[in-house]
Design a protein around this motif. Structure first.
Motif, PDB file in Angstrom:
ATOM      1  N   TYR A  23       3.528   7.158  -6.013  1.00  0.00           N
ATOM      2  CA  TYR A  23       4.899   7.838  -6.396  1.00  0.00           C
ATOM      3  C   TYR A  23       5.234   9.174  -5.476  1.00  0.00           C
ATOM      4  O   TYR A  23       3.976   9.617  -4.796  1.00  0.00           O
ATOM      5  CB  TYR A  23       4.675   8.361  -7.957  1.00  0.00           C
ATOM      6  CG  TYR A  23       3.432   8.828  -8.241  1.00  0.00           C
ATOM      7  CD1 TYR A  23       2.699   9.956  -7.927  1.00  0.00           C
ATOM      8  CD2 TYR A  23       2.550   7.807  -9.247  1.00  0.00           C
ATOM      9  CE1 TYR A  23       1.291  10.387  -8.465  1.00  0.00           C
ATOM     10  CE2 TYR A  23       1.067   8.415  -9.714  1.00  0.00           C
ATOM     11  CZ  TYR A  23       0.937   9.369  -9.055  1.00  0.00           C
ATOM     12  OH  TYR A  23      -0.420   9.841  -9.429  1.00  0.00           O
ATOM     13  N   ARG A  24       6.355   9.788  -5.708  1.00  0.00           N
ATOM     14  CA  ARG A  24       6.586  11.085  -4.997  1.00  0.00           C
ATOM     15  C   ARG A  24       6.854  12.051  -5.996  1.00  0.00           C
ATOM     16  O   ARG A  24       6.831  13.361  -5.702  1.00  0.00           O
ATOM     17  CB  ARG A  24       8.123  10.925  -4.338  1.00  0.00           C
ATOM     18  CG  ARG A  24       7.977   9.631  -2.995  1.00  0.00           C
ATOM     19  CD  ARG A  24       9.393   9.791  -2.207  1.00  0.00           C
ATOM     20  NE  ARG A  24       9.023   8.812  -1.110  1.00  0.00           N
ATOM     21  CZ  ARG A  24       9.386   7.511  -1.346  1.00  0.00           C
ATOM     22  NH1 ARG A  24       9.892   6.869  -2.335  1.00  0.00           N
ATOM     23  NH2 ARG A  24       9.358   6.731  -0.046  1.00  0.00           N
ATOM     24  N   ASN A  25       7.237  11.882  -7.302  1.00  0.00           N
ATOM     25  CA  ASN A  25       7.206  12.788  -8.303  1.00  0.00           C
ATOM     26  C   ASN A  25       6.805  12.133  -9.546  1.00  0.00           C
ATOM     27  O   ASN A  25       6.634  11.362  -9.893  1.00  0.00           O
ATOM     28  CB  ASN A  25       8.572  13.126  -8.538  1.00  0.00           C
ATOM     29  CG  ASN A  25       9.460  13.767  -7.662  1.00  0.00           C
ATOM     30  OD1 ASN A  25       9.435  14.888  -7.494  1.00  0.00           O
ATOM     31  ND2 ASN A  25      10.350  13.101  -6.629  1.00  0.00           N
ATOM     32  N   ASP A  27      10.392   6.928  -6.845  1.00  0.00           N
ATOM     33  CA  ASP A  27      10.934   8.218  -6.782  1.00  0.00           C
ATOM     34  C   ASP A  27       9.770   9.102  -7.845  1.00  0.00           C
ATOM     35  O   ASP A  27       9.642  10.290  -7.783  1.00  0.00           O
ATOM     36  CB  ASP A  27      12.075   8.371  -6.789  1.00  0.00           C
ATOM     37  CG  ASP A  27      12.825   7.931  -5.687  1.00  0.00           C
ATOM     38  OD1 ASP A  27      12.736   8.428  -4.379  1.00  0.00           O
ATOM     39  OD2 ASP A  27      13.403   6.389  -5.589  1.00  0.00           O
ATOM     40  N   ILE A  48       7.077   2.589  -3.114  1.00  0.00           N
ATOM     41  CA  ILE A  48       6.810   3.619  -3.971  1.00  0.00           C
ATOM     42  C   ILE A  48       7.757   4.113  -4.616  1.00  0.00           C
ATOM     43  O   ILE A  48       9.025   3.984  -4.065  1.00  0.00           O
ATOM     44  CB  ILE A  48       6.639   4.810  -2.617  1.00  0.00           C
ATOM     45  CG1 ILE A  48       5.389   4.283  -1.656  1.00  0.00           C
ATOM     46  CG2 ILE A  48       6.401   6.089  -3.135  1.00  0.00           C
ATOM     47  CD1 ILE A  48       5.185   5.026  -0.421  1.00  0.00           C
ATOM     48  N   THR A  93      11.419  -1.056  -4.505  1.00  0.00           N
ATOM     49  CA  THR A  93      11.636  -0.219  -3.245  1.00  0.00           C
ATOM     50  C   THR A  93      11.027  -0.917  -2.086  1.00  0.00           C
ATOM     51  O   THR A  93      10.020  -1.575  -1.823  1.00  0.00           O
ATOM     52  CB  THR A  93      10.977   1.321  -3.417  1.00  0.00           C
ATOM     53  OG1 THR A  93       9.494   0.977  -3.670  1.00  0.00           O
ATOM     54  CG2 THR A  93      11.564   1.638  -4.959  1.00  0.00           C
ATOM     55  N   ARG A 100      -2.342   5.519  -0.489  1.00  0.00           N
ATOM     56  CA  ARG A 100      -1.889   6.643  -0.967  1.00  0.00           C
ATOM     57  C   ARG A 100      -1.289   6.639  -2.368  1.00  0.00           C
ATOM     58  O   ARG A 100      -1.360   5.375  -2.935  1.00  0.00           O
ATOM     59  CB  ARG A 100      -0.564   6.993  -0.008  1.00  0.00           C
ATOM     60  CG  ARG A 100       0.285   5.731   0.106  1.00  0.00           C
ATOM     61  CD  ARG A 100       1.878   6.358   0.355  1.00  0.00           C
ATOM     62  NE  ARG A 100       2.347   7.199  -0.750  1.00  0.00           N
ATOM     63  CZ  ARG A 100       3.349   8.187  -0.654  1.00  0.00           C
ATOM     64  NH1 ARG A 100       4.021   8.378   0.493  1.00  0.00           N
ATOM     65  NH2 ARG A 100       3.725   8.786  -1.643  1.00  0.00           N
ATOM     66  N   ASP A 118       9.448   0.529   0.409  1.00  0.00           N
ATOM     67  CA  ASP A 118       7.921   1.057   0.747  1.00  0.00           C
ATOM     68  C   ASP A 118       6.991   0.832  -0.477  1.00  0.00           C
ATOM     69  O   ASP A 118       5.817   1.136  -0.228  1.00  0.00           O
ATOM     70  CB  ASP A 118       7.992   2.398   1.237  1.00  0.00           C
ATOM     71  CG  ASP A 118       8.436   3.512   0.257  1.00  0.00           C
ATOM     72  OD1 ASP A 118       8.900   2.979  -0.992  1.00  0.00           O
ATOM     73  OD2 ASP A 118       8.801   4.713   0.578  1.00  0.00           O
ATOM     74  N   LEU A 140       1.786  14.878  -0.854  1.00  0.00           N
ATOM     75  CA  LEU A 140       2.933  13.980  -0.900  1.00  0.00           C
ATOM     76  C   LEU A 140       3.638  13.911  -2.470  1.00  0.00           C
ATOM     77  O   LEU A 140       4.598  13.236  -2.448  1.00  0.00           O
ATOM     78  CB  LEU A 140       2.137  12.408  -0.860  1.00  0.00           C
ATOM     79  CG  LEU A 140       1.498  12.084   0.480  1.00  0.00           C
ATOM     80  CD1 LEU A 140       1.017  10.847   0.315  1.00  0.00           C
ATOM     81  CD2 LEU A 140       2.437  12.458   1.664  1.00  0.00           C
ATOM     82  N   VAL A 141       2.930  14.595  -3.286  1.00  0.00           N
ATOM     83  CA  VAL A 141       3.743  14.386  -4.646  1.00  0.00           C
ATOM     84  C   VAL A 141       4.135  15.774  -5.148  1.00  0.00           C
ATOM     85  O   VAL A 141       3.320  16.928  -5.049  1.00  0.00           O
ATOM     86  CB  VAL A 141       2.648  13.851  -5.634  1.00  0.00           C
ATOM     87  CG1 VAL A 141       3.254  13.654  -6.854  1.00  0.00           C
ATOM     88  CG2 VAL A 141       2.003  12.572  -5.213  1.00  0.00           C
ATOM     89  N   SER A 142       5.180  15.781  -5.834  1.00  0.00           N
ATOM     90  CA  SER A 142       5.760  17.089  -6.517  1.00  0.00           C
ATOM     91  C   SER A 142       5.555  16.852  -8.247  1.00  0.00           C
ATOM     92  O   SER A 142       5.621  15.694  -8.340  1.00  0.00           O
ATOM     93  CB  SER A 142       7.181  17.252  -6.346  1.00  0.00           C
ATOM     94  OG  SER A 142       7.499  17.396  -4.765  1.00  0.00           O
ATOM     95  N   SER A 144      -3.170  12.839  -1.511  1.00  0.00           N
ATOM     96  CA  SER A 144      -1.759  12.560  -2.030  1.00  0.00           C
ATOM     97  C   SER A 144      -1.313  13.694  -2.969  1.00  0.00           C
ATOM     98  O   SER A 144       0.130  14.067  -2.931  1.00  0.00           O
ATOM     99  CB  SER A 144      -1.771  11.372  -2.755  1.00  0.00           C
ATOM    100  OG  SER A 144      -2.089  10.369  -2.054  1.00  0.00           O
TER     101      SER A 144
END
Length: 961
Positions: free
Chosen positions: A624-626, A595, A593, A589, A621, A591, A470-472, A466
């Motif tokens: 979070y994305r960020n 942002d 997850i 959200t 997973r 999904d 998947l993550v920034s 992840s």
């Protein structure tokens, strides 16, 4: 001016606005808060349909005290992100939350009990939990009001609380997913333990402080072999000696056999005795033992240690009752170094991870000598009931008793003290110990059979993938920080021996061992009953006397199972929030997850970490994305804030003196990714920046008075100066959007502040004041300037609104009064692509450089008091570059330089001409303007006095009609 010249002041179009110069933020901000609540700003934004989702998931603070400056920093950054993404066109939602379980709150109730002489253990557990709940509820209300005062908006009426019944049911359900997929197990291993709080602690609940420990050098004598030489160990935890089960050596360390020749009178070393030591450490050991003379007799190969059995120092001791009459093997350990100590490591598998791992490898027995209160068990010979750490967090007698016993047994070679960094509970501030105790763990390397293996089959693999895929991370360094922590961490200790929290909702089979396949009851119907009961009545039902019977009825024999009463680590609570907030709420959200997760850098081992592990164990997973990380707040000298030092800055005090917008501006001006400093001088500087910005906006409001659409000028018809401003707006539009999307508020504010102060106030406004004040209302130049001001207004107020929430509302309503309107209902205006004009911008860069030379030359004359204002000058400007000369001739350069007249020349500048080294090819020769001063615009021109209106120039005469 002649005495009979009329007073033309009433004919000049000076700025007019009711917008006050003084902000009075502390007094006025509550009015805006009340207004926003009245008109329902946050809810009205949710009514905007068809917008892409953007959700920042709030990391929950503990509901147990007033906010500190770190809270203010954290919540303000979050608010800027949420507001800016809303104005970028998203449906940007924010649900604030609170962490309500666990020791921070339970500890407060226990403090109240202790103060009242009340015994917690005599209070029914459900009653105690209810007191904790009420305490948390009270602080949620207080903190909510304090967060709202910062200007933070969100769904404050319906926040999430980890103690809500639905949240508790979901936390239990997420735990039972680990039960069902095989990650959950009960193990007995050393964990960090607080004797004061009587519970296991996670790494995130520990902080490191200087601590002075006892140090001892101890002889372990061989049963046979090694020429009867003593193997010497060194430790800073004498209290662990009764738990010794082995001595470890380093396979690659060089050892030697040393003979003591002479020793000081007060030395415990005996002349003639032989010791085995690491060669690099022999001298330091002899010094500590006050050995005055010694001889190295020979090398000792590590092969000689293989199969050697040592005697425990307490073996055969009087009163030992045979407790320590067991073999102590010498074992190879990769963790052994010769950096400090003796080159040998005393190994107590129950009290250290390296020791435990060595014990697993070689089958060493565990010991259970230390109880939950940090005291030895009551039947331990010699040391029965002695405390390692007292209930007050002080050192107990256990260390000294062991040192004395070692001396009595003839095993103590030397002793001393050492000041070093040592783990402490961040709540009680007391030292912690490593203690072997049965605990519940999530196995992060166990292969999970849950059908969610896209990123791998184990929690660790999913978490690492992840992070990689998947993550920034902002800043980027956060990626390696979190990755290294996940890669190296042990299994997750889920259990706590406390009362206030979500219980580990599982049952164990009586008589079975933790390693037996049927030790844990795994039954989906039982789990469903537990979830339903928690949903209806909360986790308190677990403690009702008949709950086990009710929940197992018809599914399992209650008499065959034990109910577990440990509670979950609160990091599991907060790590599960993605499930009951993002997944389950209507404003979550699709999904499940987020942002963005945003917290302080310490949360790489806290909430970022636990949320990642929990989600990878239950949904496969990261949630979070960020991941955005901010630093800590320090005082102006860069020192950590401390109440005892007196260098703290309370947000409530800043708001009372300056207003919340100044605090928000401090956040925006700071590089939040690093540690930030704050104090009186810094806040004063922030307030000065605010005033400059406010004055810019006030000028715009005044100059836009009564602006109407009839005045609007199309960009193609505007003078070049206005088209240059539009170009700058197009540049800023792209920069502001990119920086807001990258969570770079410092970049946003710096770009806008520099634009306002340098491009607008010091350049564009300075030049166009004459046209705005003195041109005719229908003059193209004035209409174009007012059109540009209108376009500037919409962009600056909205671009700055996420940062200066109160001030931009004030500015907006000063121009557009409304009962229900708000700048916070606007989006960032779309900027036409054709406003960009790089060629025009390059041309005006040259013009501005030339202008700098002229204004610098005039400033020298003003400083020398040769002139009072630039309008008294009519300089001659020599320009070598023909292209630039043509541009200046076409640009009405005298107006740009705010002089009454100006001559341009291609001739070489004379020697006396003023020059700026950084702007070559331009020289300025000062000349005074000729003529009379216009009574209306103050320019000095030859034609003044020759028109119908006395004392005016042609332009002003024509305006007056």
């Amino acid at each position: 001016m002649c005495a009979d010249t009329p007073d033309y002041r009433e004919t000049v179009f000076l700025p007019e606005t009711d917008f006050p110069m003084r902000a009075a933020l502390p007094a006025r901000e509550p009015e805006w808060l009340a207004r926003w609540e009245r008109i329902g700003i946050y809810d009205r934004l949710r009514e905007k349909e068809g917008r892409p989702d953007f959700v920042l998931h709030d990391g929950p603070p503990y509901a147990n005290g007033h906010l500190h400056i770190g809270h203010a920093l954290n919540k303000t950054i979050k608010d800027i992100i949420v507001r800016s993404h809303q104005m970028l066109g998203h449906d940007s939602r924010y649900v604030p939350g609170w962490d309500c379980h666990g020791l921070p709150i339970e500890w407060k109730i226990e403090e109240q009990y202790r103060a009242a002489g009340k015994d917690k253990d005599q209070v029914p557990v459900i009653d105690f939990r209810q007191e904790c709940r009420r305490f948390a509820e009270g602080w949620v209300d207080i903190q909510r009001a304090e967060f709202k005062r910062l200007g933070v908006y969100g769904n404050w009426e319906d926040p999430y609380l980890t103690m809500d019944f639905h949240a508790e049911s979901v936390i239990a359900a997420e735990f039972m997913k680990l039960l069902m997929n095989g990650a959950l197990y009960q193990g007995s291993k050393p964990v960090m333990w607080s004797p004061v709080e009587k519970t296991a602690l996670a790494e995130a609940e520990v902080e490191y402080h200087d601590h002075t420990s006892h140090t001892i050098w101890v002889r372990f004598r061989p049963v046979a072999g090694l020429e009867d030489a003593s193997v010497v160990i060194w430790t800073t935890t004498p209290w662990t000696i009764p738990q010794n089960r082995a001595v470890a050596y380093g396979p690659d360390i060089a050892y030697g056999l040393y003979r003591v020749d002479t020793a000081a009178e007060n030395s415990s070393a005996q002349p003639g005795e032989t010791l085995i030591l690491a060669d690099t450490l022999a001298q330091s050991v002899m010094t500590a033992a006050r050995v005055e003379g010694f001889t190295r007799l020979r090398d000792v190969a590590t092969a000689e240690f293989e199969g050697v059995i040592l005697r425990h120092p307490y073996a055969g001791v009087e009163g030992g009752n045979g407790e320590w009459d067991y073999d102590v093997p010498m074992l190879p350990g990769e963790h052994v170094t010769d950096d400090a100590g003796t080159g040998f490591v005393h190994t107590a598998p129950s009290h250290g991870d390296d020791d435990y791992q060595l014990g697993l490898k070689f089958g060493l027995p565990m010991t259970y000598n230390v109880m939950e209160d940090g005291a030895y068990r009551a039947d331990l010979p010699l040391f029965a009931g002695q405390q390692i750490i007292t209930p007050e967090g002080k050192e107990g007698p256990a260390n000294v008793s062991n040192i004395k016993q070692l001396a009595y047994a003839g095993a103590l070679l030397a002793k001393g003290k050492l000041k070093h960094s040592y783990p402490h509970s961040w709540r009680s501030k007391a030292p912690v110990i490593f203690r072997n105790t049965p605990q519940w763990f999530a196995a992060i390397d166990h292969r999970l059979e849950d059908g969610q293996g896209d990123l791998g089959d184990t929690i660790r693999t999913r978490a690492l993938k992840s992070i990689e895929e998947l993550v920034s991370f902002t800043p980027a360094t956060g990626k390696n920080r979190l990755h290294s922590m996940i890669a190296a961490r042990p299994d997750w200790v889920l259990s706590r021996q406390r009362a206030w929290g979500v219980p580990l909702t599982c049952f164990t089979k009586k008589g079975a061992k933790p390693t037996d396949p049927d030790y844990l009851l795994r039954n989906a119907e039982v789990n469903a009953r537990i979830i339903k009961a928690f949903e209806e009545k909360g986790a308190d039902v677990w403690y009702e006397a008949d709950f086990k019977a009710r929940v197992l009825d018809g599914l399992a024999d209650p008499d065959q199972y034990e109910q577990v009463f440990d509670v979950l680590d609160v990091w599991f609570d907060s790590g599960s929030t993605h499930a009951f907030v993002l997944r389950d709420r209507a404003d979550g959200t699709p999904d499940g997850i987020a942002d963005v997760y945003l917290e302080g850098t310490d949360q790489h081992r806290g909430w970022f970490h636990s949320s990642l592990l929990q989600a990878c164990g239950t949904k496969g997973r990261a949630p979070y994305r960020n991941v955005v990380t901010h630093g800590f707040t320090l005082d102006e000298k860069g020192m950590k804030m401390s109440k005892s030092v007196g260098n703290t800055v309370a947000p409530q005090e800043v708001i009372a003196e300056y207003g919340a917008d100044i605090l928000r501006l401090w956040v925006a001006q700071s590089d939040y990714t690093a540690d930030q400093r704050i104090g009186p001088k810094i806040l004063k500087g922030t307030a000065d920046s605010y005033r400059r910005l406010r004055n810019t906006l006030r000028f715009m409001l005044g100059a836009l008075k009564d602006f109407s659409e009839d005045e609007r000028v199309a960009p193609a018809e505007m003078p070049e100066l206005e088209r240059w401003v539009l170009h700058r707006l197009a540049e800023l539009d792209a920069e502001v959007e990119a920086r807001y999307r990258a969570f770079d508020f410092q970049g946003v504010f710096q770009a806008l502040f520099n634009f306002c102060t340098v491009d607008l106030s010091a350049f564009y406004f300075d030049i166009r004041k004459d046209a705005l004040y003195c041109d005719a209302p229908d003059a193209l130049r004035r209409r174009a300037a007012r059109t540009v001001l209108d376009l500037l207004f919409y962009r600056l107020t909205t671009w700055l609104a996420p940062i200066l929430v109160f001030t931009m509302e004030d500015v907006w309503l000063a121009r557009f009064p409304s009962e229900t309107g708000s700048v916070h209902l606007q989006d960032f205006p779309k900027t036409p692509a054709d406003w960009r004009n790089p060629e025009l911008a390059a041309k005006w860069d040259g013009i501005r450089r030339a202008r700098r030379v002229v204004t610098a030359a005039l400033e020298l004359r003003r400083t020398a008091k040769e002139i009072g204002a630039s309008l008294e000058a009519a300089p001659v400007v020599h320009v070598e570059d023909s292209v630039l000369l043509g541009a200046l001739q076409a640009a009405d350069f005298a107006d740009l330089c705010i002089t009454s007249d100006l001559s341009l020349s291609a001739d070489p500048a004379p020697a006396e001409a003023f020059r700026l080294p950084e702007v070559p090819g331009i020289g300025v020769v000062f000349e005074r303007a000729s003529g009379e001063k216009c009574a209306r615009c103050w320019k000095i021109l030859p034609d003044v006095g020759s028109h119908a209106h006395p004392g005016t120039c042609k332009r002003c005469n024509d305006v007056l009609g």
